[in-house]
Motif scaffolding. Structure first.
Motif, PDB file in Angstrom:
ATOM      1  N   VAL A  51      -4.496 -30.728  15.460  1.00 48.27           N
ATOM      2  CA  VAL A  51      -4.459 -29.116  15.981  1.00 48.27           C
ATOM      3  C   VAL A  51      -3.155 -28.412  14.925  1.00 48.27           C
ATOM      4  N   PRO A  52      -3.312 -27.583  13.956  1.00 50.35           N
ATOM      5  CA  PRO A  52      -2.442 -26.995  13.423  1.00 50.35           C
ATOM      6  C   PRO A  52      -1.792 -25.792  14.307  1.00 50.35           C
ATOM      7  N   LEU A  53      -0.523 -25.697  14.268  1.00 49.92           N
ATOM      8  CA  LEU A  53       0.345 -24.719  15.027  1.00 49.92           C
ATOM      9  C   LEU A  53      -0.022 -23.393  14.599  1.00 49.92           C
ATOM     10  N   THR A  54       0.093 -22.622  15.410  1.00 52.21           N
ATOM     11  CA  THR A  54      -0.197 -21.130  15.229  1.00 52.21           C
ATOM     12  C   THR A  54       1.170 -20.408  15.625  1.00 52.21           C
ATOM     13  N   ASN A  55       1.668 -19.799  14.606  1.00 50.68           N
ATOM     14  CA  ASN A  55       2.910 -19.430  14.846  1.00 50.68           C
ATOM     15  C   ASN A  55       4.061 -20.203  15.395  1.00 50.68           C
ATOM     16  N   GLY A  56       3.854 -21.446  15.209  1.00 49.64           N
ATOM     17  CA  GLY A  56       4.621 -22.587  15.684  1.00 49.64           C
ATOM     18  C   GLY A  56       4.174 -23.015  17.134  1.00 49.64           C
ATOM     19  N   ASN A  57       3.247 -22.598  17.680  1.00 49.46           N
ATOM     20  CA  ASN A  57       2.951 -22.844  19.041  1.00 49.46           C
ATOM     21  C   ASN A  57       1.475 -23.559  19.301  1.00 49.46           C
ATOM     22  N   VAL A  58       1.197 -24.348  20.081  1.00 51.51           N
ATOM     23  CA  VAL A  58       0.062 -25.084  20.448  1.00 51.51           C
ATOM     24  C   VAL A  58      -0.997 -23.986  21.010  1.00 51.51           C
ATOM     25  N   VAL A  59      -2.146 -23.747  20.122  1.00 51.73           N
ATOM     26  CA  VAL A  59      -3.282 -23.062  20.560  1.00 51.73           C
ATOM     27  C   VAL A  59      -4.456 -23.809  20.012  1.00 51.73           C
ATOM     28  N   VAL A  60      -5.333 -24.125  21.084  1.00 51.12           N
ATOM     29  CA  VAL A  60      -6.588 -25.045  20.635  1.00 51.12           C
ATOM     30  C   VAL A  60      -7.963 -24.169  21.497  1.00 51.12           C
ATOM     31  N   ASP A  61      -8.620 -24.131  20.624  1.00 50.71           N
ATOM     32  CA  ASP A  61     -10.091 -23.832  21.212  1.00 50.71           C
ATOM     33  C   ASP A  61     -10.825 -25.037  21.575  1.00 50.71           C
ATOM     34  N   LEU A  62     -11.390 -25.040  22.667  1.00 51.68           N
ATOM     35  CA  LEU A  62     -12.210 -26.092  23.230  1.00 51.68           C
ATOM     36  C   LEU A  62     -13.531 -25.786  23.608  1.00 51.68           C
ATOM     37  N   ASP A  63     -14.463 -26.728  23.252  1.00 51.22           N
ATOM     38  CA  ASP A  63     -15.891 -26.428  23.477  1.00 51.22           C
ATOM     39  C   ASP A  63     -16.209 -26.197  24.928  1.00 51.22           C
ATOM     40  N   CYS A  64     -17.084 -25.417  25.598  1.00 46.38           N
ATOM     41  CA  CYS A  64     -17.296 -25.538  26.830  1.00 46.38           C
ATOM     42  C   CYS A  64     -18.375 -26.753  27.225  1.00 46.38           C
ATOM     43  N   TYR A  91      -7.121 -22.785  24.791  1.00 48.77           N
ATOM     44  CA  TYR A  91      -5.872 -22.980  25.660  1.00 48.77           C
ATOM     45  C   TYR A  91      -4.754 -22.875  24.832  1.00 48.77           C
ATOM     46  N   THR A  92      -3.655 -22.358  25.295  1.00 46.06           N
ATOM     47  CA  THR A  92      -2.366 -22.004  24.658  1.00 46.06           C
ATOM     48  C   THR A  92      -1.298 -22.493  25.570  1.00 46.06           C
ATOM     49  N   MET A  93      -0.536 -23.388  25.050  1.00 47.52           N
ATOM     50  CA  MET A  93       0.828 -24.246  25.799  1.00 47.52           C
ATOM     51  C   MET A  93       1.877 -23.338  25.530  1.00 47.52           C
ATOM     52  N   VAL A  94       2.174 -22.664  26.795  1.00 46.22           N
ATOM     53  CA  VAL A  94       3.214 -21.569  26.692  1.00 46.22           C
ATOM     54  C   VAL A  94       4.446 -22.145  26.890  1.00 46.22           C
ATOM     55  N   PHE A 101       7.484 -13.683  25.224  1.00 47.85           N
ATOM     56  CA  PHE A 101       6.027 -14.249  25.091  1.00 47.85           C
ATOM     57  C   PHE A 101       5.721 -13.552  23.594  1.00 47.85           C
ATOM     58  N   ALA A 102       5.724 -12.374  23.327  1.00 50.38           N
ATOM     59  CA  ALA A 102       5.453 -11.829  22.071  1.00 50.38           C
ATOM     60  C   ALA A 102       6.201 -12.110  20.714  1.00 50.38           C
ATOM     61  N   ARG A 103       7.606 -12.208  21.067  1.00 47.53           N
ATOM     62  CA  ARG A 103       8.539 -12.461  19.991  1.00 47.53           C
ATOM     63  C   ARG A 103       8.476 -13.683  19.492  1.00 47.53           C
ATOM     64  N   GLN A 104       7.879 -14.680  20.429  1.00 52.54           N
ATOM     65  CA  GLN A 104       7.868 -16.075  20.173  1.00 52.54           C
ATOM     66  C   GLN A 104       6.531 -16.586  19.584  1.00 52.54           C
ATOM     67  N   GLY A 105       5.843 -15.544  19.279  1.00 53.33           N
ATOM     68  CA  GLY A 105       4.538 -15.768  18.136  1.00 53.33           C
ATOM     69  C   GLY A 105       3.327 -15.931  19.145  1.00 53.33           C
ATOM     70  N   PHE A 106       3.497 -15.785  20.450  1.00 51.59           N
ATOM     71  CA  PHE A 106       2.176 -16.170  21.188  1.00 51.59           C
ATOM     72  C   PHE A 106       1.325 -14.675  21.012  1.00 51.59           C
ATOM     73  N   PHE A 107       0.106 -14.861  21.278  1.00 50.92           N
ATOM     74  CA  PHE A 107      -1.013 -13.790  21.066  1.00 50.92           C
ATOM     75  C   PHE A 107      -2.176 -13.956  21.837  1.00 50.92           C
ATOM     76  N   ARG A 199       5.603 -30.905  28.140  1.00 49.56           N
ATOM     77  CA  ARG A 199       6.872 -30.534  27.153  1.00 49.56           C
ATOM     78  C   ARG A 199       6.140 -30.345  25.943  1.00 49.56           C
ATOM     79  N   PHE A 200       6.541 -29.610  24.890  1.00 47.77           N
ATOM     80  CA  PHE A 200       6.120 -29.598  23.729  1.00 47.77           C
ATOM     81  C   PHE A 200       7.436 -29.752  22.658  1.00 47.77           C
ATOM     82  N   ASN A 201       7.451 -30.520  22.028  1.00 45.92           N
ATOM     83  CA  ASN A 201       9.008 -30.875  21.128  1.00 45.92           C
ATOM     84  C   ASN A 201      10.098 -30.994  22.256  1.00 45.92           C
ATOM     85  N   ASP A 202      11.044 -30.303  22.182  1.00 47.86           N
ATOM     86  CA  ASP A 202      12.066 -30.230  23.016  1.00 47.86           C
ATOM     87  C   ASP A 202      12.113 -29.387  24.067  1.00 47.86           C
TER      88      ASP A 202
END
Length: 781
Positions: A51-64, A91-94, A101-107, A199-202
């Motif tokens: 899964v490529p990171l989106t703005n440095g965050n884990v964001v993944v689309d899962l099939d229903c 799914y977004t791992m916050v 939230f917005a400043r760290q690239g989440f959307f 946990r994601f990284n540290d």
């Protein structure tokens, strides 16, 4: 055959629920992440997905799950499953704080789809069950359907659902009810599995964010409801916080994390368990649309009465129903006329988002509101800690007193939200302890900061009206402070009045002496029971006190009736004043209810309320003041970060290798399992609670001593001031002589006249405000 018929849960079996497709025997174990006792099932095949990171965050689309896709209803000839937002769940791992939230690239997906948001409906929950959850969510869905059905609106219409986002915030991953997760799984909003990590990284994961647009719902009976039943697509954000951090933190996720990205015009707040009627949210929104200076609004909070009003057989529920109705008929309209409602209930209220914003210095309504989150434990003074037990009152005051603005608060009677009320005495006492202590100190805060209103942007006329309301609130605050003394005083006076009516009945003197000392003993007992006893642990003590207070109140009502009969036949001045006050107070209750075309509570709930009113005055007030040092909400915050879901590490290519299910059949099996859980609804075995881990602040003896000392000082001031009142009025005289000396103006008669006139006058003020409000609505709509 329609989809709703093919895949409805309804059947003729004893459970009332059955799957529409054949399913294999369901294992007793549950698959999914750790919440509410679920365990991972290791027999499922996993695979690594890059899964490529989106703005440095884990964001993944899962099939229903395919079985969910098959039941997606068809509307307008287009199957909703063909659209990405219905076919995939995001799914977004916050890993951020809500403020970042917005400043760290989440959307959010709404930003990707470039949709404008008119309404953000925030639903907060803790550990409520699936029935309460479905009651609330389905009520919201019916409201969105109504918005889509409006044909002549500039804002709403066929695709109005795209302008509404439902934000569900769950307070703690391990606190949420497992069958609520099953409901969310059936709707497609939630998918358990190995993709969830702690946990994601540290960085620790602070929340798990799921985004999905569901096309059907489940009602309070757990039956599927499809578009043929009026359900339209609903955009849902499900934020499951990793830790339990109280409701105010859930609101911070909504206001500071999601709303800055959505930029809604109006934010509606709901608690799980509150069901808005089908047009309620529209009525709330319309108030903001018609009046540009409305910063907040609330509707009518109604007690949930059950099928055929069965719940009103419980006197505690009936008394709360009467209390809520009178507040909505008299108090809320009067306050709305002034422009300042002291509290917009967090269970069902709405705010204009821009009105809540802080200024450039970070000062404003939201800043004051969220101070309550960091002031937990014993790291602040007792006044502030108790004040923020009612932080919604602080928000209302800061909103109308906002510098250089002229926001007002309105009551909307057409917006009704039915909510579950406590039906057991321990739960009721614990709830009112928070309400009474919070409202007392919040009211004191508002009065002490009246200068902010002067510095606001309101007109001179509005400021004068708000000052009048402040004076009215001061008088009511003083009256509530002396409520326990006044109750005992009138108990003594009214019971003694029988002696003057029946001078030859000598036994009345001995009986009244006994019953008056008995009432005093009940009050003392309430103090003794309230000192250090949890209501759940002392349930039967409180129950016994409540019953004895109710019996004493029945005798008091008998004395009042006899006094009223004497006033009508002999014209005694003291009795005439009493009769006038009773007619005005309770006549206003009846007449104003008839004006609002809602008199049924007078028939079903008036008597239980009257009999339980001594409990309101004595037990609730005594318990609240005796527990000023208890600043909790009944739950402790989590202070330990769990690592039970594992961690994921970023590789050198700004990607992560995330575990997902290898076989789509496993997703179907999970879906069927949730269906089986909802159908069978087996009792959930609760895990034994581990001993609480106390923070360093809670362990400090000095802080505990400080809180106990302040509690004692306030309690002494309250008891001694009410005792002095009784000594001043009753000292040196016989209460019965008040009624025998028609031509003598005694202290007791003078004070009784004053209090009765005060009660009648405040009732008239409330009635006048309520009536003017109704007349204004006739002309303004």
């Amino acid at each position: 055959m329609r989809d709703s018929e093919k895949y409805s849960l309804a059947s003729s079996n004893s459970s009332g629920l059955a799957p529409a497709w054949p399913i294999s025997p369901i294992p007793t174990r549950h698959f999914g992440p750790a919440p509410a006792g679920r365990v991972h099932r290791r027999n499922k095949m996993m695979k690594l997905k890059t899964v490529p990171l989106t703005n440095g965050n884990v964001v993944v689309d899962l099939d229903c799950p395919p079985k969910l896709v098959k039941v997606l209803p068809t509307v307008g000839g287009v199957q909703h499953g063909e659209h990405g937002e219905m076919y995939k769940m995001r799914y977004t791992m916050v890993t951020s704080d809500p403020d970042d939230f917005a400043r760290q690239g989440f959307f959010l997906r709404q930003n990707e789809m470039r949709r404008t948001t008119e309404l953000c409906i925030v639903i907060t929950m803790y550990n409520e069950d699936e029935v309460l959850f479905c009651r609330t969510l389905y009520g919201v869905m019916r409201n969105i359907s109504h918005l889509c059905s409006r044909k002549n609106s500039r804002t709403w219409g066929q695709d109005a659902w795209k302008k509404v986002v439902v934000c569900i915030v769950s307070d703690g991953r391990k606190k949420i009810h497992s069958r609520v997760l099953d409901v969310l799984t059936l709707l497609g909003v939630y998918q358990p599995g190995p993709h969830m990590k702690t946990r994601f990284n540290d960085k620790p994961v602070t929340a798990h964010l799921f985004e999905y647009t569901t096309t059907f719902g489940l009602d309070a009976n757990l039956h599927f409801r499809y578009p043929d039943k009026g359900v339209v697509p609903t955009q849902i954000l499900f934020c499951m916080k990793e830790k339990n951090q109280k409701k105010i933190n859930s609101h911070r996720w909504a206001f500071n994390a999601f709303c800055p990205l959505l930029q809604p015009n109006v934010v509606v707040l709901l608690d799980v368990g509150t069901m808005p009627t089908p047009k309620s949210i529209y009525h709330l929104w319309k108030t903001f649309d018609l009046n540009s200076n409305v910063g907040g609004a609330c509707g009518e909070i109604a007690a949930y009465k059950g099928k055929y009003w069965y719940s009103l057989l419980n006197p505690l529920v009936a008394s709360q129903n009467f209390e809520y109705k009178i507040a909505n008929i008299l108090d809320k309209p009067t306050e709305s006329l002034f422009g300042y409602i002291s509290v917009l209930p967090g269970a069902f209220s709405a705010y204009r988002y821009i009105a809540l914003q802080n200024d450039e210095r970070g000062v404003g309504p939201l800043a004051s509101y969220f101070k309550g989150e960091v002031l937990h434990g014993r790291d602040t003074d007792i006044f502030t800690s108790n004040m923020y037990l009612a932080e919604d009152r602080i928000l209302c005051f800061e909103l109308i007193a906002k510098s250089s603005h002229n926001w007002v608060l309105k009551y909307v009677p057409g917006a009704v939200g039915e909510t579950d009320v406590p039906d057991t005495l321990p739960e009721f006492i614990s709830q009112r302890r928070r309400w009474l202590n919070g409202s007392f100190f919040a009211a004191t805060y508002a009065i002490a900061h009246t200068g902010q209103i002067i510095r606001s942007g309101h007109s001179a006329g509005r400021k004068f009206v708000l000052m009048c309301e402040t004076l009215y609130n001061i008088i009511n605050l003083i009256a509530s402070w002396f409520a326990i003394g006044n109750f005992y005083l009138f108990f003594v006076i009214l019971t003694s009045s029988l002696e003057s009516q029946f001078p030859d009945a000598q036994f009345l003197r001995y009986w009244n002496a006994f019953i008056q000392y008995f009432m005093g003993g009940l009050v003392v007992s309430a103090f003794l029971v309230s000192m250090g006893n949890n209501p759940k642990a002392a349930k039967w003590k409180y129950m016994t006190l409540t019953i004895l207070f109710g019996i004493s109140m029945a005798y008091l009502l008998f004395c009042a009736i006899m006094a009223a009969i004497r006033a009508s036949t002999q014209g005694d001045s003291a009795y005439s004043i009493m009769l006038f006050s009773i007619i005005v107070t309770y006549g206003i209750y009846l007449f104003s209810s008839l004006l609002c075309l809602d008199p049924w509570h007078m028939l079903t709930s008036f008597l239980p309320y009257m009999l339980l009113s001594p409990m309101y005055i004595n037990i609730l007030n005594v318990y609240a003041f005796c527990n000023l040092d208890d600043i909790s909400w009944g739950t402790k915050q989590d202070t330990i970060v769990d690592a039970d879901l594992g961690a994921v590490i970023q590789n050198s290519n700004s990607q992560v290798n995330l575990e997902v299910l290898a076989d789509v059949a496993d997703a179907d099996e999970m879906y069927e399992e949730s269906l089986s859980n909802i159908r069978n609804r087996k009792p959930i075995v609760k895990k034994p609670k581990s001993p609480p881990v106390l923070s360093a602040a809670e362990q400090e003896a000095a802080a505990k001593d400080y809180y106990a000392s302040v509690r004692t000082n306030v309690l002494l001031a309250w008891v001694l001031s009410n005792g002095c009142l009784l000594a001043l009025i009753l000292g040196g005289g016989d209460p019965a002589s008040t009624f025998a000396q028609n031509n003598t103006f005694t202290r007791t008669k003078a004070y009784m006249t004053f209090i009765l006139a005060f009660v009648a006058l405040t009732s008239l003020v409330r009635f006048a405000g309520s009536t003017i409000y109704l007349i204004a609505r006739v002309f303004t709509g």
